[in-house]
Design an enzyme around this catalytic site. Structure first.
Site, PDB file in Angstrom:
ATOM      1  N   HIS A 477     -25.459   4.266  -5.704  1.00 29.84           N
ATOM      2  CA  HIS A 477     -25.161   3.040  -4.960  1.00 29.84           C
ATOM      3  C   HIS A 477     -23.676   2.701  -4.886  1.00 29.84           C
ATOM      4  O   HIS A 477     -23.247   1.913  -4.028  1.00 29.84           O
ATOM      5  CB  HIS A 477     -25.909   1.866  -5.602  1.00 29.84           C
ATOM      6  CG  HIS A 477     -26.270   0.775  -4.640  1.00 29.84           C
ATOM      7  ND1 HIS A 477     -25.502   0.459  -3.542  1.00 29.84           N
ATOM      8  CD2 HIS A 477     -27.305  -0.091  -4.618  1.00 29.84           C
ATOM      9  CE1 HIS A 477     -26.065  -0.544  -2.887  1.00 29.84           C
ATOM     10  NE2 HIS A 477     -27.155  -0.882  -3.512  1.00 29.84           N
ATOM     11  N   THR A 606     -21.308  -6.214   1.052  1.00 29.74           N
ATOM     12  CA  THR A 606     -22.455  -7.114   1.083  1.00 29.74           C
ATOM     13  C   THR A 606     -22.070  -8.522   0.655  1.00 29.74           C
ATOM     14  O   THR A 606     -21.020  -8.750   0.071  1.00 29.74           O
ATOM     15  CB  THR A 606     -23.569  -6.617   0.131  1.00 29.74           C
ATOM     16  OG1 THR A 606     -23.062  -6.584  -1.208  1.00 29.74           O
ATOM     17  CG2 THR A 606     -24.068  -5.251   0.540  1.00 29.74           C
TER      18      THR A 606
END
Length: 774
Positions: A477, A606
């Site tokens: 990730h 994000t």
């Protein structure tokens, strides 16, 4: 397996007869083609960088500008006109460029044309950058009958006008994207207090309000000044700290805790030949890499007009996460012509190019079948070696430094690090289809963690191919977020299922042109001490994966078609269903995380949307109150969905809460200043962590036309020890998949029970909305 080629191209020996030189002509030929390919790639990258640098201008416009200036200037000289098209620039250049005529005039006029062209290009680029600062279009009403404001109409027409001069490449908009703005402390405090109001009683809220006001009027001002200074200096004030502190500095295992997974199409099963499916997928992945390298992948545009940042694509391939004692680092290699395959506890280096050309699917199938047919045993300790990447990061860093920096271990580890990606050929199969009553949990568990040792979790991604040909992936990730892998995976699915296909026997279409270099078994010399470290990491991985409670459900009672018919945002609708399900499961509200993107800004990643709001809580309580009328419930649901939609829009536009507070917290730690408010906020657990899997990013997968290509999306592990992780994908008009994860060790969570609550909440909402025609 016989290793067809040694690691060197030539060798020599000295005998009484003289010096004897042995060399492998074919391998030298391959090395030559590799060098040619590298130079070609570098030149293409250089040319593409120039094209992207001048976008929205074009190189053809430069030729036109140079030709026009030469024509005008030569006409001026021929007819003795006093009008100078360069406004004196040509005469200035003539003082420094000493050439005979007409060469001097041509060179000076050409340079003037280039200068004017560059001026226009950068004027257009910064005009676009200024226009992209406007975010009013995000808040416009959508749907049938909605009208756009005059301001947004003028803005839209201007953006389209300035973007029509040339076709954009992948990174064309990077110079035009605005920087992420820093919200004011006052605005963030207001949004934060509103978000926690439904979670606190009056006394707790009053206390939190006091802390927020003290922070706002005190240390928050100082921290904000430093953050604004960083925003002026850095491209993005969040992303580098987010990557470092949230991902790379974590010392816990990345398996389950950080890595995420994706799944195959759930309806169609194109082939049962494992090597063939692996070949098509590998070939498609390399085609996607080629599009990235050549910048031929079209940037994703919101509403076909506003670009998303493409920076994360660069590290999709040839990237690995290298463990460190205190922090990991991401290492990206410029190119790689091989992948590494894990099969039955063994590691193989598989060449995927031959004489500079990518192997075709039939040729790749030969490579993978060779591995499947090979009966060589793993080296001592090799079978569980992948557990090093699944366990704690600090022991892995120490082991890497001690056991993998010299000799054969170093060479083999470099082969893994430099591989384009890792492919895992499984020896087992898991049921994974759309038949009613099929247990899908085993398949997604294989994608999330496998056996704890049969993945290389440090690689940017692992492609997993089951023995029956079903596929999926597991991704690290730190280097990027799920939409990037989702884009690649959708591209692979389209290529594999709709374009390439298989013959009647399930093999790849076509015939092999060449007999490629055979895969090479990687060799390892693992001491007893090293094997002890591997065993310890394996036990950590086993304890972690055995504690995961993962459940996948396919909800096909209805989908986004019904939601849109009721004029409700599908994402907001599902988030309200999750709030209702959680309240029924836990008997209370809790802090909820929904991932949103900030890729409207340069290097954006994000932001957090907080779906548990004052409005959503009011609606949930009304649903649980038997005395409440359906009319009131519907009205409250509409308000809750609108409020959620506004929160999502704010997050995308840089007006979020959590990234701002996170950066203020990092600065406070650098300054060694203690903030009770930030300490409390950053320690609050996300007991319900959610994310929507995007699809349709390639523009080539129409699920209405190809419903057999519906995928269940992907998922991730639980974020909190006593909470749920929920990933969902709205697949087509009538399907929603939910991946629900939690920990078996928690006494307050149960993934299957929560999934039942989700299903019940969705059906209750449909019953509610079906009670009225409005």
């Amino acid at each position: 397996m016989a290793e067809a080629h040694s690691a060197v191209a030539f060798s020599f020996s000295v005998t009484h007869e003289g010096v004897q030189v042995d060399y492998d002509r074919e391998l030298l030929h391959i090395i030559f083609h590799s060098g040619v390919r590298s130079w070609r790639r570098n030149f293409t990258r250089f040319a593409n960088n120039i094209r992207c640098g001048v976008y929205p201008g074009s190189l053809s416009a430069m030729v036109l500008s140079v030709g026009t200036y030469n024509g005008l200037y030569l006409t001026r000289q021929a007819y003795n006109h006093n009008i100078d098209p360069s406004f004196g620039l040509i005469d200035v250049l003539r003082k420094y460029i000493k050439l005979d005529e007409p060469s001097q005039s041509i060179v000076c006029a050409s340079l003037s044309g280039v200068a004017v062209w560059l001026g226009v290009c950068y004027a257009l680029k910064y005009s676009l950058k200024g226009l992209y600062q406007y975010k009013g279009w995000m808040y416009e009403e959508r749907g049938r009958g909605a009208k756009m404001s005059l301001t947004s109409k003028v803005w839209l027409m201007t953006v389209k006008l300035l973007s029509q001069f040339s076709s954009p490449m992948l990174y064309s908009f990077q110079g035009s994207l605005p920087s992420l703005p820093v919200p004011s402390v006052e605005d963030t405090m207001t949004r934060y207090l509103r978000s926690v109001r439904p979670l606190l009683n009056d006394e707790e809220y009053a206390r939190m309000e006091r802390h927020a006001k003290e922070f706002q009027g005190g240390i928050g001002r100082k921290l904000q000044k430093y953050l604004i200074l960083k925003s002026w200096w850095a491209t993005n004030y969040v992303s580098d700290w987010w990557e470092e502190y949230v991902y790379l500095r974590g010392r816990a295992p990345i398996m389950i805790n950080s890595n995420f997974y994706g799944t195959d199409a759930i309806v169609v099963h194109p082939t049962f030949v494992q090597a063939a499916r692996a070949a098509n997928v590998t070939y498609s992945a390399f085609l996607f890499r080629r599009l990235i390298d050549r910048q031929q992948l079209k940037p994703i545009m919101v509403s076909g007009t506003v670009p998303l940042c493409s920076a994360q694509y660069e590290r999709t391939f040839n990237t690995t996460r290298v463990p460190g004692i205190d922090t990991d680092r991401l290492v990206h290699f410029g190119d790689s012509m091989h992948i590494v395959v894990i099969h039955n506890g063994r590691y193989f280096k598989v060449p995927c190019y031959y004489k500079g050309q990518l192997l075709t699917p039939p040729e790749l199938q030969i490579q993978f079948q060779r591995i499947l047919d090979d009966d060589v045993k793993p080296d001592e300790g090799e079978e569980l070696m992948g557990a090093l990447t699944a366990g704690e990061r600090r022991p892995w860093a120490m082991a890497r430094e001690k056991f993998f920096t010299t000799g054969v271990n170093r060479a083999s580890l470099q082969a893994i690090d430099r591989a384009a990606f890792v492919l895992s050929l499984e020896t087992e199969s898991q049921d994974y289809n759309a038949d009613k009553g099929t247990d899908l949990d085993g398949f997604v568990r294989t994608m999330l963690h496998g056996k704890g040792h049969d993945r290389w979790y440090d690689k940017s991604f692992n492609v997993i191919v089951m023995a029956n040909g079903k596929i999926g992936f597991n991704a690290e990730h730190g280097w990027a977020d799920a939409p990037i892998l989702g884009h690649m995976w959708e591209f692979i699915m389209v290529k594999d299922l709709l374009e390439m296909g298989y013959d009647e026997s399930g093999n790849c279409m076509g015939e092999a042109r060449v007999n490629p270099l055979a895969p090479v078994k990687l060799r390892w010399s693992l001491s007893k001490e090293c094997q002890a470290v591997i065993e310890t990491s394996y036990k950590v991985a086993q304890a972690l994966l055995n504690d995961v409670d993962l459940h996948l459900i396919m909800f096909d009672d209805y989908g986004k078609g019904f939601m849109k018919k009721k004029h409700l945002s599908p994402d907001a609708y599902i988030q309200m269903a999750l709030q209702l399900a959680y309240y029924r499961d836990a008997g209370k509200f809790n802090l909820t995380y929904e991932a949103s993107m900030t890729r409207l800004f340069k290097e954006g990643r994000t932001e957090t949307v907080r779906p548990c709001t004052i409005e959503s809580a009011a609606w949930v309580k009304a649903m649980e109150n038997p005395k409440e009328t359906d009319a009131t419930r519907i009205e409250l649901l509409d308000k809750a969905c609108r409020r959620h939609q506004r929160g999502y829009q704010d997050a995308m536009c840089g007006k979020g809460i959590d990234r701002h507070l996170f950066c203020l917290y990092v600065i406070s730690k650098y300054l060694e200043v203690d903030s009770p408010f930030l300490n409390e906020v950053l320690s609050e657990p996300w007991r319900l962590s959610t994310s929507q899997t995007p699809h349709g990013q390639t523009g080539k997968l129409d699920l209405t036309e190809h419903p057999e290509c519906v995928s269940a999306g992907g998922g991730f592990g639980p974020v909190a020890d006593d909470g749920y992780g929920v990933s969902y994908i709205i697949a087509g008009e009538n399907n929603i998949f939910f991946h629900v994860s939690s920990k078996k060790s928690s006494s307050v969570t149960n993934s299957k029970g929560f999934a039942r609550n989700i299903r019940k909440a969705l059906n209750d909402m449909k019953t509610l909305l079906s009670s009225t025609k409005k």
